[in-house]
Design an enzyme around this catalytic site. Sequence first.
Site, short mmCIF file in Angstrom:
data_model
loop_
_atom_site.label_atom_id
_atom_site.label_comp_id
_atom_site.label_asym_id
_atom_site.label_seq_id
_atom_site.Cartn_x
_atom_site.Cartn_y
_atom_site.Cartn_z
CB THR A 189 -0.98 -0.01 1.33
OG1 THR A 189 -1.61 -1.12 1.22
CG2 THR A 189 -1.78 1.24 1.26
CD1 TRP A 231 -2.45 3.45 4.84
CD2 TRP A 231 -2.63 3.26 7.04
NE1 TRP A 231 -3.01 4.42 5.36
CE2 TRP A 231 -3.33 4.49 6.76
CE3 TRP A 231 -2.85 2.86 8.54
CZ2 TRP A 231 -3.96 5.36 7.64
CZ3 TRP A 231 -3.42 3.93 9.48
CH2 TRP A 231 -3.99 4.93 8.78
CD GLU A 261 -4.22 -9.05 3.70
OE1 GLU A 261 -4.37 -9.20 2.53
OE2 GLU A 261 -2.89 -9.42 4.27
P1 TGC Z 1 -6.32 -7.43 -11.87
O1 TGC Z 1 -6.01 -7.12 -13.63
O2 TGC Z 1 -7.61 -7.97 -11.44
O3 TGC Z 1 -4.99 -8.73 -11.68
C1 TGC Z 1 -3.81 -8.47 -12.04
C2 TGC Z 1 -3.10 -9.85 -11.99
O4 TGC Z 1 -3.13 -10.48 -10.82
C3 TGC Z 1 -4.16 -11.70 -10.84
N1 TGC Z 1 -5.07 -11.74 -9.70
C4 TGC Z 1 -4.78 -12.62 -8.77
N2 TGC Z 1 -3.82 -13.66 -8.75
C5 TGC Z 1 -3.96 -14.36 -7.55
N3 TGC Z 1 -4.79 -14.00 -6.41
C6 TGC Z 1 -5.73 -12.96 -6.28
N4 TGC Z 1 -6.53 -12.80 -5.58
C7 TGC Z 1 -5.82 -12.23 -7.74
N5 TGC Z 1 -6.53 -11.21 -8.14
C8 TGC Z 1 -5.90 -10.75 -9.31
C9 TGC Z 1 -4.98 -11.62 -12.09
O5 TGC Z 1 -5.68 -12.80 -12.67
C10 TGC Z 1 -4.07 -10.82 -13.16
O6 TGC Z 1 -3.10 -11.71 -13.44
P2 TGC Z 1 -2.49 -11.66 -14.89
O7 TGC Z 1 -1.65 -12.97 -14.88
O8 TGC Z 1 -3.46 -11.65 -15.97
O9 TGC Z 1 -1.75 -10.40 -14.91
O10 TGC Z 1 -5.70 -6.22 -11.26
P3 TGC Z 1 -6.32 -4.80 -10.97
O11 TGC Z 1 -5.39 -3.84 -10.72
O12 TGC Z 1 -7.64 -4.71 -11.72
O13 TGC Z 1 -6.74 -5.06 -9.24
C11 TGC Z 1 -7.61 -5.89 -8.76
C12 TGC Z 1 -8.14 -5.63 -7.38
C13 TGC Z 1 -8.81 -4.47 -6.99
C14 TGC Z 1 -8.91 -6.74 -6.93
C15 TGC Z 1 -6.80 -5.91 -6.51
O14 TGC Z 1 -5.84 -4.92 -6.86
C16 TGC Z 1 -6.93 -5.77 -5.18
O15 TGC Z 1 -7.22 -6.90 -4.59
N6 TGC Z 1 -7.05 -4.57 -4.17
C17 TGC Z 1 -7.04 -4.74 -2.63
C18 TGC Z 1 -5.76 -4.17 -2.30
C19 TGC Z 1 -5.40 -4.94 -1.08
O16 TGC Z 1 -6.25 -6.00 -0.82
N7 TGC Z 1 -4.40 -4.66 -0.27
C20 TGC Z 1 -3.75 -5.35 0.85
C21 TGC Z 1 -2.46 -4.72 1.16
S1 TGC Z 1 -1.61 -5.76 2.30
C22 TGC Z 1 -2.42 -5.59 3.62
O17 TGC Z 1 -3.63 -5.21 3.75
C23 TGC Z 1 -1.92 -6.25 4.92
S2 TGC Z 1 -2.86 -6.12 6.24
C24 TGC Z 1 -1.96 -7.20 7.27
C25 TGC Z 1 -2.19 -7.64 8.56
O18 TGC Z 1 -1.56 -6.86 9.54
O19 TGC Z 1 -2.79 -8.53 9.11
P1 FAD Z 2 -9.04 3.37 -0.09
O1 FAD Z 2 -8.66 2.78 -1.30
O2 FAD Z 2 -8.69 4.92 -0.40
O3 FAD Z 2 -10.83 3.23 0.06
C1 FAD Z 2 -11.39 4.19 0.67
C2 FAD Z 2 -12.86 3.80 0.42
O4 FAD Z 2 -13.21 3.73 -0.72
C3 FAD Z 2 -13.25 2.44 0.98
O5 FAD Z 2 -14.28 2.52 1.41
C4 FAD Z 2 -13.20 1.64 -0.28
O6 FAD Z 2 -13.84 0.16 -0.18
C5 FAD Z 2 -13.72 2.50 -1.34
N1 FAD Z 2 -13.39 2.33 -2.57
C6 FAD Z 2 -12.18 2.18 -3.31
N2 FAD Z 2 -12.05 1.78 -4.34
C7 FAD Z 2 -13.25 1.58 -4.76
C8 FAD Z 2 -14.16 0.81 -5.81
N3 FAD Z 2 -13.58 0.77 -7.04
N4 FAD Z 2 -15.41 0.76 -5.94
C9 FAD Z 2 -16.00 1.24 -4.59
N5 FAD Z 2 -15.42 1.42 -3.58
C10 FAD Z 2 -13.99 1.63 -3.58
N6 FAD Z 2 -0.81 -2.62 3.36
C11 FAD Z 2 0.16 -3.27 3.16
O7 FAD Z 2 0.67 -3.12 2.10
N7 FAD Z 2 0.89 -3.91 4.16
C12 FAD Z 2 0.44 -3.90 5.13
O8 FAD Z 2 0.87 -4.57 6.12
C13 FAD Z 2 -0.86 -3.21 5.89
N8 FAD Z 2 -1.24 -3.37 7.29
C14 FAD Z 2 -2.39 -2.49 7.70
C15 FAD Z 2 -2.31 -2.21 8.68
C16 FAD Z 2 -3.54 -1.43 9.24
C17 FAD Z 2 -3.77 -1.44 10.96
C18 FAD Z 2 -4.35 -0.87 8.20
C19 FAD Z 2 -5.55 0.13 8.60
C20 FAD Z 2 -4.16 -0.99 6.86
C21 FAD Z 2 -2.69 -1.81 6.61
N9 FAD Z 2 -2.54 -1.69 5.18
C22 FAD Z 2 -1.71 -2.31 4.94
C23 FAD Z 2 -3.33 -1.05 4.24
C24 FAD Z 2 -4.73 -1.83 3.67
O9 FAD Z 2 -4.43 -2.67 2.87
C25 FAD Z 2 -5.29 -0.37 2.85
O10 FAD Z 2 -5.91 0.44 3.93
C26 FAD Z 2 -6.48 -0.93 2.22
O11 FAD Z 2 -5.98 -1.80 1.06
C27 FAD Z 2 -7.60 0.14 1.64
O12 FAD Z 2 -6.79 1.15 1.16
P2 FAD Z 2 -7.01 2.70 1.72
O13 FAD Z 2 -6.85 2.62 2.97
O14 FAD Z 2 -6.11 3.55 0.83
O15 FAD Z 2 -8.56 3.03 1.09
#
Ligand code: TGC
Ligand code: FAD
Length: 389
Positions: free
Chosen positions: A137, A167, A368
């Site tokens: 992120t 984050w 996530e």
């Molecule tokens: P998109 O074009 O859909 O996908 C790009 C490529 O990735 C493949 N793919 C996946 N592969 C494995 N697992 C999945 N879940 C996958 N989703 C997509 C896809 O097939 C494609 O592959 P290729 O070979 O064709 O290139 O990508 P997009 O840019 O349209 O984005 C899709 C979207 C919005 C679903 C994705 O970006 C997303 O999941 N956004 C959410 C971001 C997120 O979850 N961030 C988390 C950060 S880490 C964190 O929060 C840690 S908290 C940890 C803690 O403290 O516990």
């Molecule tokens: P935004 O993407 O700005 O979203 C804001 C709002 O808009 C949300 O309600 C969302 O659902 C909505 N929104 C966004 N896009 C759309 C859409 N297309 N359609 C409809 N609604 C939409 N990240 C890491 O990489 N590593 C970590 O270890 C990690 N740890 C974290 C720990 C904590 C305590 C927290 C709070 C976050 C952490 N994160 C980490 C980041 C986390 O993954 C992001 O906060 C999360 O992916 C959402 O991104 P954002 O906060 O920028 O919200």
Amino acid sequence: MVQFGGVDYFNIESLLSAEEKLVRDTVRDFVSKEVIPVIEKHFREGTFPIHLVKKMGELGLLGPTFPAKYGCAEMNNVSYGLIMQELERGDSSIRSFASVQSGLVMYPIFTFGTDEQKEKWLPRLARGESIGCFGLTEPDFGSNPGGMKTHAEKKGNKYVLNGAKMWITNGTIADVAVVWAKLDGKVRGFLVEKGMKGFSAPEMKGKHSLRASVTSELVFQDCEIPDENLLPGSTGLRSPLMCLDQARYGIAWGAIGSAMACYDAALSYAKSRIQFDKPIAAFQITQEKLVFMLSEITKGQLLDLQLGRLKDQEKHKPVQVSMAKRNNVHYALEIARVARTILGANGILDEYPVMRHMANLESVYTYEGTHDIHTLIIGADITGLQAFS
Ligand code: TGC
Ligand code: FAD
């Protein structure tokens, strides 16, 4: 010591193997003895109980599914899920620590790394001697990580990294950061080690949620990384998303742990709190609340178990992980809120775990992949129509 007998209304116990039950009971005991007695103090003070890391390592809770040759326990995914459930029954910060270390640091090193990287990092991460973090992120790219600005440039036998992450769980205390950056326009993974020139990881303060977890920025200013710290098997945005599948799976289980803690606290309070000359558990509205909580916990447990069994057979799909994460976190948060109402004013005190879980789950709902993003992932799968942009 706080005893906890579990919440199991459908005899899900009978679907677990002896080994899975042993793992669960061991972690349940660890949480009761080591986490619960100290967690409120850490939450209040905004500190992570770092002394628990080596203990988690000794119990085999870090990277438990990886091969024994790296010092890991080679457990199945159901056991891994049960670990996450029990850890989050203590606090989301403890599950966060363990799921980042296992799913977001050891997994990419194991999956995309060289033999040298695996041999260097996996055993020490498994023992809890080193800590890892995962930087995806950015300040301007949360739900849409594909837009990231952090980039790497090849210069001689080094990569030079510029950009910033935000984050990041464990960032400030991490010995190694798995950092996602664009190289020639493609997302690749890099191992950035503590102390490398041009790298800093200041802690973010002021959180009302996950207060017992370290959350940080990662800043790269002409940060030089040796050639051998590229994860060569990483091949685009797909690679970090594969890591997210691992961590989201753990969260689906973990959220049920938080919900179990809230239900347990609410049930025992409802049976002992007297109003109008009766325990409040005798009122129909309280019973309706408890039935809602137990029903959703039970459904979430069954969803987790089936997902785990599919994952163990390598038959699960990422969208199923999205559904389990989305559903279980949503209901865990609802359960925490309903539990708080049963506790009345006492529900806002840190003598009870409910408000802490509720505050933590607000982060879990967002990280996530937010609840909305998982809705759109599932929506796209069932309709064939992508609604992100
Ligand atoms: P998109 O074009 O859909 O996908 C790009 C490529 O990735 C493949 N793919 C996946 N592969 C494995 N697992 C999945 N879940 C996958 N989703 C997509 C896809 O097939 C494609 O592959 P290729 O070979 O064709 O290139 O990508 P997009 O840019 O349209 O984005 C899709 C979207 C919005 C679903 C994705 O970006 C997303 O999941 N956004 C959410 C971001 C997120 O979850 N961030 C988390 C950060 S880490 C964190 O929060 C840690 S908290 C940890 C803690 O403290 O516990
Ligand atoms: P935004 O993407 O700005 O979203 C804001 C709002 O808009 C949300 O309600 C969302 O659902 C909505 N929104 C966004 N896009 C759309 C859409 N297309 N359609 C409809 N609604 C939409 N990240 C890491 O990489 N590593 C970590 O270890 C990690 N740890 C974290 C720990 C904590 C305590 C927290 C709070 C976050 C952490 N994160 C980490 C980041 C986390 O993954 C992001 O906060 C999360 O992916 C959402 O991104 P954002 O906060 O920028 O919200």
